[in-house]
Write a protein that holds these residues in place. Structure first.
Motif, short mmCIF file in Angstrom:
data_model
loop_
_atom_site.label_atom_id
_atom_site.label_comp_id
_atom_site.label_asym_id
_atom_site.label_seq_id
_atom_site.Cartn_x
_atom_site.Cartn_y
_atom_site.Cartn_z
N ASP A 32 -30.09 96.36 -66.44
CA ASP A 32 -31.08 96.02 -65.42
C ASP A 32 -32.13 95.07 -65.97
O ASP A 32 -32.51 95.16 -67.14
CB ASP A 32 -31.80 97.28 -64.92
CG ASP A 32 -30.95 98.09 -63.95
OD1 ASP A 32 -31.33 99.23 -63.67
OD2 ASP A 32 -29.93 97.56 -63.47
N ALA A 33 -32.59 94.17 -65.12
CA ALA A 33 -33.80 93.42 -65.45
C ALA A 33 -34.99 94.37 -65.37
O ALA A 33 -34.95 95.37 -64.66
CB ALA A 33 -33.98 92.27 -64.48
N MET A 34 -36.03 94.05 -66.13
CA MET A 34 -37.22 94.89 -66.15
C MET A 34 -38.45 94.02 -65.95
O MET A 34 -38.45 92.83 -66.29
CB MET A 34 -37.34 95.64 -67.48
CG MET A 34 -36.17 96.55 -67.80
SD MET A 34 -36.00 97.91 -66.62
CE MET A 34 -37.54 98.79 -66.90
N GLY A 35 -39.49 94.62 -65.41
CA GLY A 35 -40.69 93.84 -65.17
C GLY A 35 -41.95 94.67 -65.19
O GLY A 35 -41.89 95.90 -65.29
N TRP A 36 -43.05 93.95 -65.11
CA TRP A 36 -44.36 94.58 -65.06
C TRP A 36 -45.12 94.08 -63.84
O TRP A 36 -45.08 92.88 -63.51
CB TRP A 36 -45.16 94.25 -66.32
CG TRP A 36 -44.62 94.90 -67.55
CD1 TRP A 36 -43.70 94.39 -68.41
CD2 TRP A 36 -44.99 96.18 -68.07
NE1 TRP A 36 -43.46 95.28 -69.43
CE2 TRP A 36 -44.23 96.39 -69.24
CE3 TRP A 36 -45.87 97.18 -67.66
CZ2 TRP A 36 -44.34 97.55 -70.01
CZ3 TRP A 36 -45.99 98.33 -68.42
CH2 TRP A 36 -45.23 98.51 -69.58
N PHE A 37 -45.82 95.00 -63.21
CA PHE A 37 -46.71 94.71 -62.09
C PHE A 37 -48.06 95.33 -62.41
O PHE A 37 -48.17 96.16 -63.31
CB PHE A 37 -46.16 95.30 -60.80
CG PHE A 37 -44.89 94.66 -60.32
CD1 PHE A 37 -43.68 94.94 -60.92
CD2 PHE A 37 -44.90 93.78 -59.25
CE1 PHE A 37 -42.50 94.34 -60.49
CE2 PHE A 37 -43.74 93.18 -58.80
CZ PHE A 37 -42.53 93.46 -59.43
N ARG A 38 -49.07 94.93 -61.65
CA ARG A 38 -50.38 95.55 -61.83
C ARG A 38 -51.08 95.67 -60.49
O ARG A 38 -50.80 94.93 -59.56
CB ARG A 38 -51.23 94.76 -62.82
CG ARG A 38 -51.63 93.38 -62.34
CD ARG A 38 -52.35 92.62 -63.45
NE ARG A 38 -52.78 91.30 -63.03
CZ ARG A 38 -53.34 90.39 -63.84
NH1 ARG A 38 -53.52 90.69 -65.14
NH2 ARG A 38 -53.71 89.21 -63.38
N GLN A 39 -51.99 96.63 -60.45
CA GLN A 39 -52.78 96.84 -59.24
C GLN A 39 -54.21 97.13 -59.63
O GLN A 39 -54.50 98.14 -60.28
CB GLN A 39 -52.21 97.98 -58.40
CG GLN A 39 -52.88 98.12 -57.04
CD GLN A 39 -52.09 99.00 -56.09
OE1 GLN A 39 -51.20 99.75 -56.51
NE2 GLN A 39 -52.39 98.91 -54.81
N ALA A 40 -55.10 96.21 -59.26
CA ALA A 40 -56.51 96.38 -59.51
C ALA A 40 -57.14 97.19 -58.39
O ALA A 40 -56.60 97.24 -57.27
CB ALA A 40 -57.18 95.01 -59.63
N PRO A 41 -58.29 97.81 -58.64
CA PRO A 41 -58.94 98.61 -57.59
C PRO A 41 -59.20 97.78 -56.34
O PRO A 41 -59.74 96.67 -56.41
CB PRO A 41 -60.26 99.03 -58.25
CG PRO A 41 -59.97 99.01 -59.70
CD PRO A 41 -59.01 97.88 -59.92
N GLY A 42 -58.76 98.31 -55.21
CA GLY A 42 -59.00 97.65 -53.94
C GLY A 42 -58.11 96.45 -53.67
O GLY A 42 -58.31 95.75 -52.67
N LYS A 43 -57.14 96.22 -54.54
CA LYS A 43 -56.26 95.06 -54.36
C LYS A 43 -54.81 95.51 -54.25
O LYS A 43 -54.45 96.63 -54.60
CB LYS A 43 -56.43 94.08 -55.52
CG LYS A 43 -57.81 93.44 -55.57
CD LYS A 43 -57.84 92.33 -56.60
CE LYS A 43 -59.19 91.62 -56.59
NZ LYS A 43 -59.23 90.51 -57.58
N GLU A 44 -53.97 94.59 -53.78
CA GLU A 44 -52.55 94.88 -53.66
C GLU A 44 -51.87 94.77 -55.04
O GLU A 44 -52.35 94.07 -55.93
CB GLU A 44 -51.89 93.91 -52.68
CG GLU A 44 -52.36 94.09 -51.25
CD GLU A 44 -51.57 93.23 -50.28
OE1 GLU A 44 -51.77 93.40 -49.07
OE2 GLU A 44 -50.76 92.40 -50.74
N ARG A 45 -50.75 95.46 -55.15
CA ARG A 45 -49.96 95.36 -56.36
C ARG A 45 -49.44 93.94 -56.50
O ARG A 45 -49.02 93.32 -55.51
CB ARG A 45 -48.81 96.36 -56.32
CG ARG A 45 -48.06 96.52 -57.62
CD ARG A 45 -47.08 97.67 -57.55
NE ARG A 45 -47.76 98.94 -57.31
CZ ARG A 45 -47.16 100.13 -57.41
NH1 ARG A 45 -45.89 100.20 -57.77
NH2 ARG A 45 -47.83 101.24 -57.18
#
Length: 124
Positions: A32-45
């Motif tokens: 599988d490919a792998m990745g990173w996402f992030r979500q700041a307070p009050g914001k979308e991922r």
């Protein structure tokens, strides 16, 4: 079923570095490919970066290009996110995800499996 567990988050000063790890257990990590996402307070991922199953291809969001690097060690079932030159706006919960490379870079969240996240806080 693949389980993902992120680690390495914490508090760092602006300009500093952190390395996040994502340990996988279960089937198919190495295919599988792998990745990173992030979500700041009050914001979308949002998407951060992704790596193909072999590690030969990577793709990054413009906001982190040149500062962050995704790598993987299939023998250890682990994917990494090296974060350098951190900025306060990088503060977020960082999530590891797996699936197809296309689903990762297009943000097709329903086609991905996820870890629970690790918090990164960058102080100014």
């Amino acid at each position: 079923q693949v389980q993902l567990v992120e680690s390495g988050g914490g508090l760092v000063q602006a300009g500093g570095s952190l390395r996040l790890s994502c340990a996988a257990s279960g089937r198919a990590f190495s295919t599988d490919a792998m990745g990173w996402f992030r979500q700041a307070p009050g914001k979308e991922r949002e998407f951060v970066g992704a790596i193909s199953w072999s590690g030969s291809s990577t793709y990054y969001a413009d906001s982190v290009k040149g500062r962050f690097a995704v790598s993987r060690d299939n023998a250890k079932n682990t994917v990494y996110l090296q974060m350098n030159s951190l900025r306060p706006e990088d503060t977020a919960v960082y999530f590891c995800a797996g699936g197809s490379f296309r689903a990762l870079i297009s943000g097709d969240y329903g086609m991905l499996y996820w870890g629970k996240g690790t918090l990164v806080t960058v102080s100014s």
